[in-house]
Design an enzyme around this catalytic site. Sequence first.
Site, PDB file in Angstrom:
ATOM      1  N   SER A 135       0.809  -1.220   0.000  1.00  0.00           N
ATOM      2  CA  SER A 135       0.000   0.000   0.000  1.00  0.00           C
ATOM      3  C   SER A 135       0.842   1.269   0.000  1.00  0.00           C
ATOM      4  O   SER A 135       1.903   1.336   0.634  1.00  0.00           O
ATOM      5  CB  SER A 135      -0.885  -0.001   1.253  1.00  0.00           C
ATOM      6  OG  SER A 135      -1.461   1.267   1.449  1.00  0.00           O
ATOM      7  N   GLU A 137       0.180   3.631   1.717  1.00  0.00           N
ATOM      8  CA  GLU A 137       0.234   4.055   3.124  1.00  0.00           C
ATOM      9  C   GLU A 137       1.611   3.785   3.732  1.00  0.00           C
ATOM     10  O   GLU A 137       1.979   4.393   4.731  1.00  0.00           O
ATOM     11  CB  GLU A 137      -0.847   3.338   3.935  1.00  0.00           C
ATOM     12  CG  GLU A 137      -2.238   3.897   3.761  1.00  0.00           C
ATOM     13  CD  GLU A 137      -2.433   5.239   4.443  1.00  0.00           C
ATOM     14  OE1 GLU A 137      -1.761   5.512   5.442  1.00  0.00           O
ATOM     15  OE2 GLU A 137      -3.254   6.036   3.947  1.00  0.00           O
ATOM     16  N   TYR A 159      -1.820  -0.095  10.489  1.00  0.00           N
ATOM     17  CA  TYR A 159      -2.031  -0.814   9.221  1.00  0.00           C
ATOM     18  C   TYR A 159      -0.789  -0.701   8.336  1.00  0.00           C
ATOM     19  O   TYR A 159      -0.287  -1.698   7.799  1.00  0.00           O
ATOM     20  CB  TYR A 159      -3.258  -0.220   8.525  1.00  0.00           C
ATOM     21  CG  TYR A 159      -3.406  -0.557   7.069  1.00  0.00           C
ATOM     22  CD1 TYR A 159      -3.970  -1.760   6.662  1.00  0.00           C
ATOM     23  CD2 TYR A 159      -3.002   0.350   6.070  1.00  0.00           C
ATOM     24  CE1 TYR A 159      -4.124  -2.064   5.301  1.00  0.00           C
ATOM     25  CE2 TYR A 159      -3.157   0.061   4.727  1.00  0.00           C
ATOM     26  CZ  TYR A 159      -3.711  -1.142   4.352  1.00  0.00           C
ATOM     27  OH  TYR A 159      -3.858  -1.438   3.014  1.00  0.00           O
TER      28      TYR A 159
HETATM   29  P1  NAP Z   1     -11.286  -5.016   1.208  1.00  0.00           P
HETATM   30  O1  NAP Z   1     -12.441  -4.706   0.304  1.00  0.00           O
HETATM   31  O2  NAP Z   1     -11.259  -4.499   2.585  1.00  0.00           O
HETATM   32  O3  NAP Z   1     -11.137  -6.614   1.253  1.00  0.00           O
HETATM   33  C1  NAP Z   1     -10.347  -7.247   2.209  1.00  0.00           C
HETATM   34  C2  NAP Z   1     -10.591  -8.735   2.109  1.00  0.00           C
HETATM   35  O4  NAP Z   1      -9.776  -9.403   3.075  1.00  0.00           O
HETATM   36  C3  NAP Z   1     -12.037  -9.165   2.373  1.00  0.00           C
HETATM   37  O5  NAP Z   1     -12.355 -10.200   1.453  1.00  0.00           O
HETATM   38  C4  NAP Z   1     -11.971  -9.718   3.795  1.00  0.00           C
HETATM   39  O6  NAP Z   1     -12.929 -10.701   4.055  1.00  0.00           O
HETATM   40  C5  NAP Z   1     -10.588 -10.365   3.734  1.00  0.00           C
HETATM   41  N1  NAP Z   1     -10.028 -10.661   5.046  1.00  0.00           N
HETATM   42  C6  NAP Z   1      -9.880  -9.828   6.095  1.00  0.00           C
HETATM   43  N2  NAP Z   1      -9.298 -10.471   7.121  1.00  0.00           N
HETATM   44  C7  NAP Z   1      -9.072 -11.736   6.708  1.00  0.00           C
HETATM   45  C8  NAP Z   1      -8.503 -12.890   7.305  1.00  0.00           C
HETATM   46  N3  NAP Z   1      -8.055 -12.859   8.574  1.00  0.00           N
HETATM   47  N4  NAP Z   1      -8.409 -14.030   6.582  1.00  0.00           N
HETATM   48  C9  NAP Z   1      -8.875 -14.075   5.319  1.00  0.00           C
HETATM   49  N5  NAP Z   1      -9.450 -13.026   4.701  1.00  0.00           N
HETATM   50  C10 NAP Z   1      -9.538 -11.872   5.395  1.00  0.00           C
HETATM   51  O7  NAP Z   1      -9.918  -4.551   0.528  1.00  0.00           O
HETATM   52  P2  NAP Z   1      -9.612  -4.167  -1.003  1.00  0.00           P
HETATM   53  O8  NAP Z   1      -9.909  -2.717  -1.194  1.00  0.00           O
HETATM   54  O9  NAP Z   1     -10.199  -5.181  -1.884  1.00  0.00           O
HETATM   55  O10 NAP Z   1      -8.023  -4.271  -0.993  1.00  0.00           O
HETATM   56  C11 NAP Z   1      -7.377  -5.499  -1.275  1.00  0.00           C
HETATM   57  C12 NAP Z   1      -5.984  -5.480  -0.648  1.00  0.00           C
HETATM   58  O11 NAP Z   1      -5.224  -4.398  -1.181  1.00  0.00           O
HETATM   59  C13 NAP Z   1      -5.951  -5.313   0.866  1.00  0.00           C
HETATM   60  O12 NAP Z   1      -4.871  -6.085   1.345  1.00  0.00           O
HETATM   61  C14 NAP Z   1      -5.653  -3.845   1.065  1.00  0.00           C
HETATM   62  O13 NAP Z   1      -4.999  -3.643   2.288  1.00  0.00           O
HETATM   63  C15 NAP Z   1      -4.751  -3.576  -0.115  1.00  0.00           C
HETATM   64  N6  NAP Z   1      -4.769  -2.211  -0.651  1.00  0.00           N
HETATM   65  C16 NAP Z   1      -5.968  -1.645  -0.994  1.00  0.00           C
HETATM   66  C17 NAP Z   1      -5.976  -0.387  -1.561  1.00  0.00           C
HETATM   67  C18 NAP Z   1      -7.267   0.281  -1.965  1.00  0.00           C
HETATM   68  O14 NAP Z   1      -7.263   1.488  -2.188  1.00  0.00           O
HETATM   69  N7  NAP Z   1      -8.357  -0.467  -2.122  1.00  0.00           N
HETATM   70  C19 NAP Z   1      -4.756   0.293  -1.786  1.00  0.00           C
HETATM   71  C20 NAP Z   1      -3.568  -0.338  -1.429  1.00  0.00           C
HETATM   72  C21 NAP Z   1      -3.584  -1.600  -0.879  1.00  0.00           C
HETATM   73  P3  NAP Z   1     -14.361 -10.378   4.714  1.00  0.00           P
HETATM   74  O15 NAP Z   1     -15.270 -10.073   3.548  1.00  0.00           O
HETATM   75  O16 NAP Z   1     -14.675 -11.655   5.403  1.00  0.00           O
HETATM   76  O17 NAP Z   1     -14.190  -9.216   5.647  1.00  0.00           O
HETATM   77  O1  G4F Z   2     -11.084   6.222   2.324  1.00  0.00           O
HETATM   78  P1  G4F Z   2     -10.093   6.155   3.417  1.00  0.00           P
HETATM   79  O2  G4F Z   2     -10.506   5.474   4.669  1.00  0.00           O
HETATM   80  O3  G4F Z   2      -8.787   5.510   2.791  1.00  0.00           O
HETATM   81  P2  G4F Z   2      -7.260   5.443   3.275  1.00  0.00           P
HETATM   82  O4  G4F Z   2      -7.124   5.721   4.714  1.00  0.00           O
HETATM   83  O5  G4F Z   2      -6.475   6.313   2.358  1.00  0.00           O
HETATM   84  O6  G4F Z   2      -6.892   3.914   3.049  1.00  0.00           O
HETATM   85  C1  G4F Z   2      -7.254   3.232   1.851  1.00  0.00           C
HETATM   86  O7  G4F Z   2      -6.263   3.395   0.878  1.00  0.00           O
HETATM   87  C2  G4F Z   2      -4.977   2.853   1.221  1.00  0.00           C
HETATM   88  C3  G4F Z   2      -4.028   3.123   0.043  1.00  0.00           C
HETATM   89  O8  G4F Z   2      -3.376   4.342   0.221  1.00  0.00           O
HETATM   90  C4  G4F Z   2      -5.128   1.382   1.458  1.00  0.00           C
HETATM   91  F1  G4F Z   2      -3.919   0.826   1.734  1.00  0.00           F
HETATM   92  C5  G4F Z   2      -6.105   1.129   2.581  1.00  0.00           C
HETATM   93  O9  G4F Z   2      -6.294  -0.275   2.729  1.00  0.00           O
HETATM   94  C6  G4F Z   2      -7.444   1.771   2.227  1.00  0.00           C
HETATM   95  O10 G4F Z   2      -7.977   1.079   1.119  1.00  0.00           O
HETATM   96  O11 G4F Z   2      -9.621   7.626   3.818  1.00  0.00           O
HETATM   97  C7  G4F Z   2      -9.113   8.549   2.869  1.00  0.00           C
HETATM   98  C8  G4F Z   2      -8.975   9.922   3.503  1.00  0.00           C
HETATM   99  C9  G4F Z   2      -8.254   9.908   4.845  1.00  0.00           C
HETATM  100  O12 G4F Z   2      -7.302  10.941   4.869  1.00  0.00           O
HETATM  101  C10 G4F Z   2      -9.329  10.184   5.882  1.00  0.00           C
HETATM  102  O13 G4F Z   2      -8.871  10.901   7.008  1.00  0.00           O
HETATM  103  O14 G4F Z   2     -10.292  10.419   3.769  1.00  0.00           O
HETATM  104  C11 G4F Z   2     -10.290  11.024   5.052  1.00  0.00           C
HETATM  105  N1  G4F Z   2     -11.652  11.009   5.598  1.00  0.00           N
HETATM  106  C12 G4F Z   2     -12.379  12.105   5.928  1.00  0.00           C
HETATM  107  N2  G4F Z   2     -13.554  11.746   6.449  1.00  0.00           N
HETATM  108  C13 G4F Z   2     -12.378   9.910   5.890  1.00  0.00           C
HETATM  109  C14 G4F Z   2     -13.582  10.375   6.433  1.00  0.00           C
HETATM  110  N3  G4F Z   2     -12.118   8.586   5.745  1.00  0.00           N
HETATM  111  C15 G4F Z   2     -13.083   7.712   6.129  1.00  0.00           C
HETATM  112  N4  G4F Z   2     -12.846   6.376   5.968  1.00  0.00           N
HETATM  113  N5  G4F Z   2     -14.264   8.127   6.695  1.00  0.00           N
HETATM  114  C16 G4F Z   2     -14.563   9.449   6.873  1.00  0.00           C
HETATM  115  O15 G4F Z   2     -15.645   9.808   7.352  1.00  0.00           O
END
Ligand code: NAP
Ligand code: G4F
Length: 342
Positions: A135, A137, A159
Amino acid sequence: MSEHTALITGITGQDGFYLSRHLLNQGYCVHGIRRRSNSFPAPRPEPVGADAAAAAQVHHHIGDLLDPIGLRRIISNVQPTEVYNLAAQSHVQTSFEDPIYTATVVAMGTLNLLEAIRDYRDASGREVKFYQASSSEMFGKASETPQSESTPFRPRNPYACAKVHAYWQTVNYREAYGLFACNGILYNHESPRRGENYVTRKITRAAARIKLGLQERLVLGNLDAERDWGFAGDYVLAMWQMLQQAAPDDYVVATGRTHSVRDLLNGAFGLLGLDWHDYVCIDERLLRPVEPTRLCGDASRARRQLGWQPRVSFATLVHMMVEADLAAAEREQTLLAAGYTA
Ligand code: NAP
Ligand code: G4F
């Protein structure tokens, strides 16, 4: 039988959905690991039409990253040629509230999986390629903008610290054991299948529900936060492309453009003819103890080596999400009118 068999952890998540669809289109046999019960609060839209047909082709296995014996059993049954580790407790704010669980799943869970793959490969003599969902992050308090593969990590939340651990474990399995293992350092990517508690989906869903009178207010945290937001459907292509290269490597995947939460509000509410100032209020409990500095990715390596580029713009992404949430709100309204309550 397909010569390509993929195993996806996190199959029920946003990326699991888009990646499985892409791999099925490529002729893969796709397996996914799902937990017996889903986490709170992750309601995701049920797939319909072509999406439902695709979902029905995925072979599901009950498992958990925290169960190393179960992982070994699944891997030796499935005999995957590629493993995509997408599973995680992926919500940053939650990781401040539940750091030990987050670190256990993200860091130790990845290690459990890597160990299972290494043993399977050594016992069977079959190569298994591995993708780790790293990520942006991890850059946290970044020393430079935009960030690239050579920018040092300076994580700013539990995280991100755990993701740094998983990143280096992945690199170590590549260097120490010769595993074909890649890190995709992905910036925020969104879609109509994004969980409802991430800011993009929270906003597009609220805008649609407010428009139809199903919700009165939207409570948010930091409106000044900026992110490099792209479309999940574009980003899963990069995951797959990484595993099709001659040699494993790590890649930043990003659009290279940032927008603020305010831009999101303007875009989503504006599409529906609403002024967000009339509905949004701030709750300090949604502010994080610290935020990363400006996260903006330089995806030059992915462009050069993978031929990858994002296709969906920020404006199109917001439009796509608002449209999907408006359709969902209309269904909700119909059910309410028919006397159904949640
Ligand atoms: P997501 O929608 O939160 O999906 C996470 C998945 O992990 C869900 O299927 C969840 O299952 C499963 N999971 C959680 N804990 C588990 C465990 N202990 N054992 C097995 N499965 C488990 O995340 P996403 O947005 O698809 O992201 C996919 C991956 O990319 C994650 O690793 C995230 O950290 C990473 N990532 C995401 C972003 C982004 O912007 N989306 C950016 C950078 C990296 P349940 O349905 O049962 O909860
Ligand atoms: O949508 P967010 O919760 O995403 P965040 O924290 O950037 O994390 C996501 O992206 C990461 C990649 O850079 C992944 F690794 C991670 O697993 C996840 O998918 O928040 C985005 C921004 C933050 O700065 C937060 O402070 O939105 C701001 N925010 C403002 N109000 C909020 C809210 N975020 C959330 N979730 N909820 C609010 O009400």
